[in-house]
Motif scaffolding. Structure first.
Motif, PDB file in Angstrom:
ATOM      1  N   LEU A   1     -23.382 -52.676 -19.527  1.00 31.65           N
ATOM      2  CA  LEU A   1     -23.078 -52.496 -20.940  1.00 31.65           C
ATOM      3  C   LEU A   1     -21.784 -53.214 -21.281  1.00 31.65           C
ATOM      4  CD1 LEU A   1     -24.359 -49.611 -19.775  1.00 31.65           C
ATOM      5  CD2 LEU A   1     -24.245 -49.093 -22.176  1.00 31.65           C
ATOM      6  N   ALA A   2     -21.558 -53.408 -22.575  1.00 34.69           N
ATOM      7  CA  ALA A   2     -20.309 -54.008 -23.049  1.00 34.69           C
ATOM      8  C   ALA A   2     -19.871 -53.290 -24.312  1.00 34.69           C
ATOM      9  CB  ALA A   2     -20.486 -55.498 -23.317  1.00 34.69           C
ATOM     10  N   VAL A   3     -18.563 -53.252 -24.518  1.00 29.29           N
ATOM     11  CA  VAL A   3     -17.967 -52.633 -25.694  1.00 29.29           C
ATOM     12  C   VAL A   3     -16.705 -53.415 -26.037  1.00 29.29           C
ATOM     13  CG1 VAL A   3     -16.598 -50.978 -24.333  1.00 29.29           C
ATOM     14  CG2 VAL A   3     -17.283 -50.393 -26.684  1.00 29.29           C
ATOM     15  N   ARG A   4     -16.373 -53.452 -27.308  1.00 28.75           N
ATOM     16  CA  ARG A   4     -15.105 -54.065 -27.721  1.00 28.75           C
ATOM     17  C   ARG A   4     -13.952 -53.176 -27.234  1.00 28.75           C
ATOM     18  NH1 ARG A   4     -15.868 -59.265 -29.490  1.00 28.75           N
ATOM     19  NH2 ARG A   4     -17.499 -59.383 -31.048  1.00 28.75           N
ATOM     20  N   PRO A   5     -12.782 -53.735 -26.978  1.00 30.03           N
ATOM     21  CA  PRO A   5     -11.652 -52.915 -26.527  1.00 30.03           C
ATOM     22  C   PRO A   5     -11.232 -51.834 -27.526  1.00 30.03           C
ATOM     23  CG  PRO A   5     -11.248 -55.210 -26.013  1.00 30.03           C
ATOM     24  CD  PRO A   5     -12.489 -55.169 -26.876  1.00 30.03           C
ATOM     25  N   ASP A   6     -11.689 -51.949 -28.773  1.00 33.38           N
ATOM     26  CA  ASP A   6     -11.411 -50.892 -29.751  1.00 33.38           C
ATOM     27  C   ASP A   6     -12.494 -49.817 -29.771  1.00 33.38           C
ATOM     28  OD1 ASP A   6     -13.551 -52.095 -31.073  1.00 33.38           O
ATOM     29  OD2 ASP A   6     -12.374 -52.722 -32.814  1.00 33.38           O
ATOM     30  N   GLY A   7     -13.484 -49.913 -28.859  1.00 33.07           N
ATOM     31  CA  GLY A   7     -14.535 -48.921 -28.766  1.00 33.07           C
ATOM     32  C   GLY A   7     -15.754 -49.191 -29.634  1.00 33.07           C
ATOM     33  N   LYS A   8     -15.758 -50.287 -30.357  1.00 35.71           N
ATOM     34  CA  LYS A   8     -16.880 -50.606 -31.250  1.00 35.71           C
ATOM     35  C   LYS A   8     -17.882 -51.538 -30.573  1.00 35.71           C
ATOM     36  CE  LYS A   8     -14.119 -49.916 -35.331  1.00 35.71           C
ATOM     37  NZ  LYS A   8     -13.425 -50.512 -36.448  1.00 35.71           N
ATOM     38  N   ALA A   9     -19.075 -51.588 -31.147  1.00 31.36           N
ATOM     39  CA  ALA A   9     -20.137 -52.530 -30.755  1.00 31.36           C
ATOM     40  C   ALA A   9     -20.661 -52.295 -29.338  1.00 31.36           C
ATOM     41  CB  ALA A   9     -19.681 -53.980 -30.945  1.00 31.36           C
ATOM     42  N   LEU A  10     -20.732 -51.047 -28.910  1.00 33.49           N
ATOM     43  CA  LEU A  10     -21.285 -50.717 -27.597  1.00 33.49           C
ATOM     44  C   LEU A  10     -22.750 -51.137 -27.551  1.00 33.49           C
ATOM     45  CD1 LEU A  10     -21.120 -49.237 -24.836  1.00 33.49           C
ATOM     46  CD2 LEU A  10     -21.762 -47.146 -26.069  1.00 33.49           C
ATOM     47  N   HIS A  11     -23.112 -51.887 -26.501  1.00 30.92           N
ATOM     48  CA  HIS A  11     -24.503 -52.312 -26.365  1.00 30.92           C
ATOM     49  C   HIS A  11     -24.836 -52.623 -24.905  1.00 30.92           C
ATOM     50  CE1 HIS A  11     -22.345 -56.127 -26.690  1.00 30.92           C
ATOM     51  NE2 HIS A  11     -23.373 -56.685 -26.081  1.00 30.92           N
ATOM     52  N   VAL A  12     -26.134 -52.640 -24.622  1.00 25.51           N
ATOM     53  CA  VAL A  12     -26.631 -52.963 -23.283  1.00 25.51           C
ATOM     54  C   VAL A  12     -26.710 -54.481 -23.141  1.00 25.51           C
ATOM     55  CG1 VAL A  12     -28.599 -52.793 -21.711  1.00 25.51           C
ATOM     56  CG2 VAL A  12     -27.911 -50.800 -23.068  1.00 25.51           C
ATOM     57  N   LEU A  13     -26.104 -55.014 -22.099  1.00 21.19           N
ATOM     58  CA  LEU A  13     -26.204 -56.445 -21.785  1.00 21.19           C
ATOM     59  C   LEU A  13     -27.420 -56.740 -20.919  1.00 21.19           C
ATOM     60  CD1 LEU A  13     -22.519 -57.282 -20.796  1.00 21.19           C
ATOM     61  CD2 LEU A  13     -23.706 -58.030 -22.855  1.00 21.19           C
ATOM     62  N   ARG A  14     -27.676 -55.853 -19.959  1.00 23.80           N
ATOM     63  CA  ARG A  14     -28.780 -56.034 -19.011  1.00 23.80           C
ATOM     64  C   ARG A  14     -29.289 -54.658 -18.640  1.00 23.80           C
ATOM     65  NH1 ARG A  14     -32.899 -58.561 -16.806  1.00 23.80           N
ATOM     66  NH2 ARG A  14     -32.768 -59.060 -14.623  1.00 23.80           N
ATOM     67  N   ALA A  15     -30.517 -54.348 -19.014  1.00 19.91           N
ATOM     68  CA  ALA A  15     -31.100 -53.048 -18.713  1.00 19.91           C
ATOM     69  C   ALA A  15     -31.658 -53.034 -17.296  1.00 19.91           C
ATOM     70  CB  ALA A  15     -32.210 -52.740 -19.712  1.00 19.91           C
ATOM     71  N   ARG A  16     -31.766 -51.867 -16.731  1.00 24.13           N
ATOM     72  CA  ARG A  16     -32.440 -51.669 -15.450  1.00 24.13           C
ATOM     73  C   ARG A  16     -33.858 -52.211 -15.570  1.00 24.13           C
ATOM     74  NH1 ARG A  16     -32.947 -48.301 -11.073  1.00 24.13           N
ATOM     75  NH2 ARG A  16     -31.098 -47.074 -11.453  1.00 24.13           N
TER      76      ARG A  16
ATOM     77  N   GLY B   1     -16.893 -54.979 -20.019  1.00 24.25           N
ATOM     78  CA  GLY B   1     -18.186 -54.696 -19.429  1.00 24.25           C
ATOM     79  C   GLY B   1     -18.043 -53.578 -18.409  1.00 24.25           C
ATOM     80  N   PHE B   2     -19.116 -52.846 -18.177  1.00 23.92           N
ATOM     81  CA  PHE B   2     -19.146 -51.779 -17.188  1.00 23.92           C
ATOM     82  C   PHE B   2     -20.604 -51.462 -16.888  1.00 23.92           C
ATOM     83  CE2 PHE B   2     -19.157 -49.857 -21.333  1.00 23.92           C
ATOM     84  CZ  PHE B   2     -20.074 -48.817 -21.250  1.00 23.92           C
ATOM     85  N   ASN B   3     -20.833 -50.556 -15.972  1.00 24.62           N
ATOM     86  CA  ASN B   3     -22.206 -50.144 -15.694  1.00 24.62           C
ATOM     87  C   ASN B   3     -22.295 -48.630 -15.661  1.00 24.62           C
ATOM     88  OD1 ASN B   3     -21.013 -50.690 -12.761  1.00 24.62           O
ATOM     89  ND2 ASN B   3     -22.653 -49.180 -12.552  1.00 24.62           N
ATOM     90  N   ILE B   4     -23.533 -48.151 -15.690  1.00 23.86           N
ATOM     91  CA  ILE B   4     -23.827 -46.736 -15.497  1.00 23.86           C
ATOM     92  C   ILE B   4     -24.456 -46.618 -14.109  1.00 23.86           C
ATOM     93  CG2 ILE B   4     -25.076 -44.713 -16.337  1.00 23.86           C
ATOM     94  CD1 ILE B   4     -22.835 -45.718 -18.234  1.00 23.86           C
ATOM     95  N   ASP B   5     -23.938 -45.701 -13.303  1.00 29.42           N
ATOM     96  CA  ASP B   5     -24.324 -45.515 -11.907  1.00 29.42           C
ATOM     97  C   ASP B   5     -25.831 -45.709 -11.690  1.00 29.42           C
ATOM     98  OD1 ASP B   5     -24.690 -44.698  -9.282  1.00 29.42           O
ATOM     99  OD2 ASP B   5     -24.093 -42.622  -9.647  1.00 29.42           O
ATOM    100  N   PRO B   6     -26.228 -46.746 -10.942  1.00 26.07           N
ATOM    101  CA  PRO B   6     -27.656 -47.004 -10.729  1.00 26.07           C
ATOM    102  C   PRO B   6     -28.336 -45.985  -9.822  1.00 26.07           C
ATOM    103  CG  PRO B   6     -26.354 -48.518  -9.422  1.00 26.07           C
ATOM    104  CD  PRO B   6     -25.389 -47.743 -10.282  1.00 26.07           C
ATOM    105  N   ASP B   7     -27.554 -45.205  -9.107  1.00 25.86           N
ATOM    106  CA  ASP B   7     -28.121 -44.211  -8.201  1.00 25.86           C
ATOM    107  C   ASP B   7     -28.470 -42.911  -8.925  1.00 25.86           C
ATOM    108  OD1 ASP B   7     -28.980 -43.455  -5.663  1.00 25.86           O
ATOM    109  OD2 ASP B   7     -27.034 -42.590  -5.133  1.00 25.86           O
ATOM    110  N   SER B   8     -28.078 -42.798 -10.183  1.00 24.57           N
ATOM    111  CA  SER B   8     -28.313 -41.578 -10.964  1.00 24.57           C
ATOM    112  C   SER B   8     -29.370 -41.848 -12.019  1.00 24.57           C
ATOM    113  CB  SER B   8     -27.008 -41.118 -11.617  1.00 24.57           C
ATOM    114  OG  SER B   8     -26.047 -40.822 -10.638  1.00 24.57           O
ATOM    115  N   ARG B   9     -30.600 -41.945 -11.593  1.00 21.84           N
ATOM    116  CA  ARG B   9     -31.699 -42.362 -12.470  1.00 21.84           C
ATOM    117  C   ARG B   9     -31.952 -41.414 -13.629  1.00 21.84           C
ATOM    118  NH1 ARG B   9     -35.656 -46.506  -9.970  1.00 21.84           N
ATOM    119  NH2 ARG B   9     -36.254 -46.399 -12.127  1.00 21.84           N
ATOM    120  N   GLN B  10     -31.457 -40.187 -13.565  1.00 18.50           N
ATOM    121  CA  GLN B  10     -31.668 -39.248 -14.656  1.00 18.50           C
ATOM    122  C   GLN B  10     -30.794 -39.567 -15.869  1.00 18.50           C
ATOM    123  OE1 GLN B  10     -29.797 -38.641 -11.979  1.00 18.50           O
ATOM    124  NE2 GLN B  10     -28.164 -37.198 -12.436  1.00 18.50           N
TER     125      GLN B  10
END
Length: 168
Positions: free
Chosen positions: A119-134, A102-111
């Protein structure tokens, strides 16, 4: 038993930080990565791997930092890029079963696309998806999984703070 951290490597002719491990008593310092600007290490649940972000471009007031997501074995072998460089990518964490990062995209950078999302992704880079949207009012950061992996804890970022007791 072990602590993972990032530290500047003064032996290199250029500025960089590496991922290191050290026993909890301070013995056996071991460099795991080198040659990049590697930060935010986190052990996999079985302690065999470390996920971290690699800074590709420093940010400034007008531009967010650009990071890629990587995984390496604790002995320094098997380094691989999980996600390529992306503006605002930060704060990785493993799911308790080791099947997701899991990781996030900087909430201070609204652009940015997905700014303030978890977001979450498999350790092999597959299945990237949003877990919780802004939401309209809140961006999220610094994901943490519950021990059973069924719930998430995160920081909340309110771009425009409201005074206490005010409705809007």
């Amino acid at each position: 038993q072990w602590i993972a951290f990032n530290a500047m490597d003064a032996s290199l002719p250029y500025f960089s930080t590496s991922i290191w491990m050290v026993r909890a008593d301070g013995s056996e310092p071991t460099r795991v990565t080198s040659g990049g600007f590697d930060v935010e290490p986190v052990f996999s649940p079985d302690s065999s791997q470390i996920a971290f972000t690699r800074i590709v471009e420093n940010g400034d007031e007008d531009h967010p930092q650009v990071n890629s997501l990587h995984v390496v074995n604790t002995d320094g072998t098997g380094l691989r890029e999980v996600l390529p460089a992306r503006a605002g990518l930060e704060h990785p964490d493993w799911s308790p079963d080791g099947k997701w990062l899991g990781f996030n995209i900087d909430p201070d950078s609204r652009q940015l696309a997905d700014s303030g999302a978890l977001l979450a992704v498999r350790p092999d880079g597959k299945a990237l998806h949003v877990l919780r949207a802004r939401t309209a009012d809140l961006g999220f950061f610094k994901i943490a999984w519950s021990p059973d992996g069924k719930r998430l804890l995160m920081g909340c970022f309110e771009p425009v703070a409201k005074p206490w007791g005010m409705d809007g």
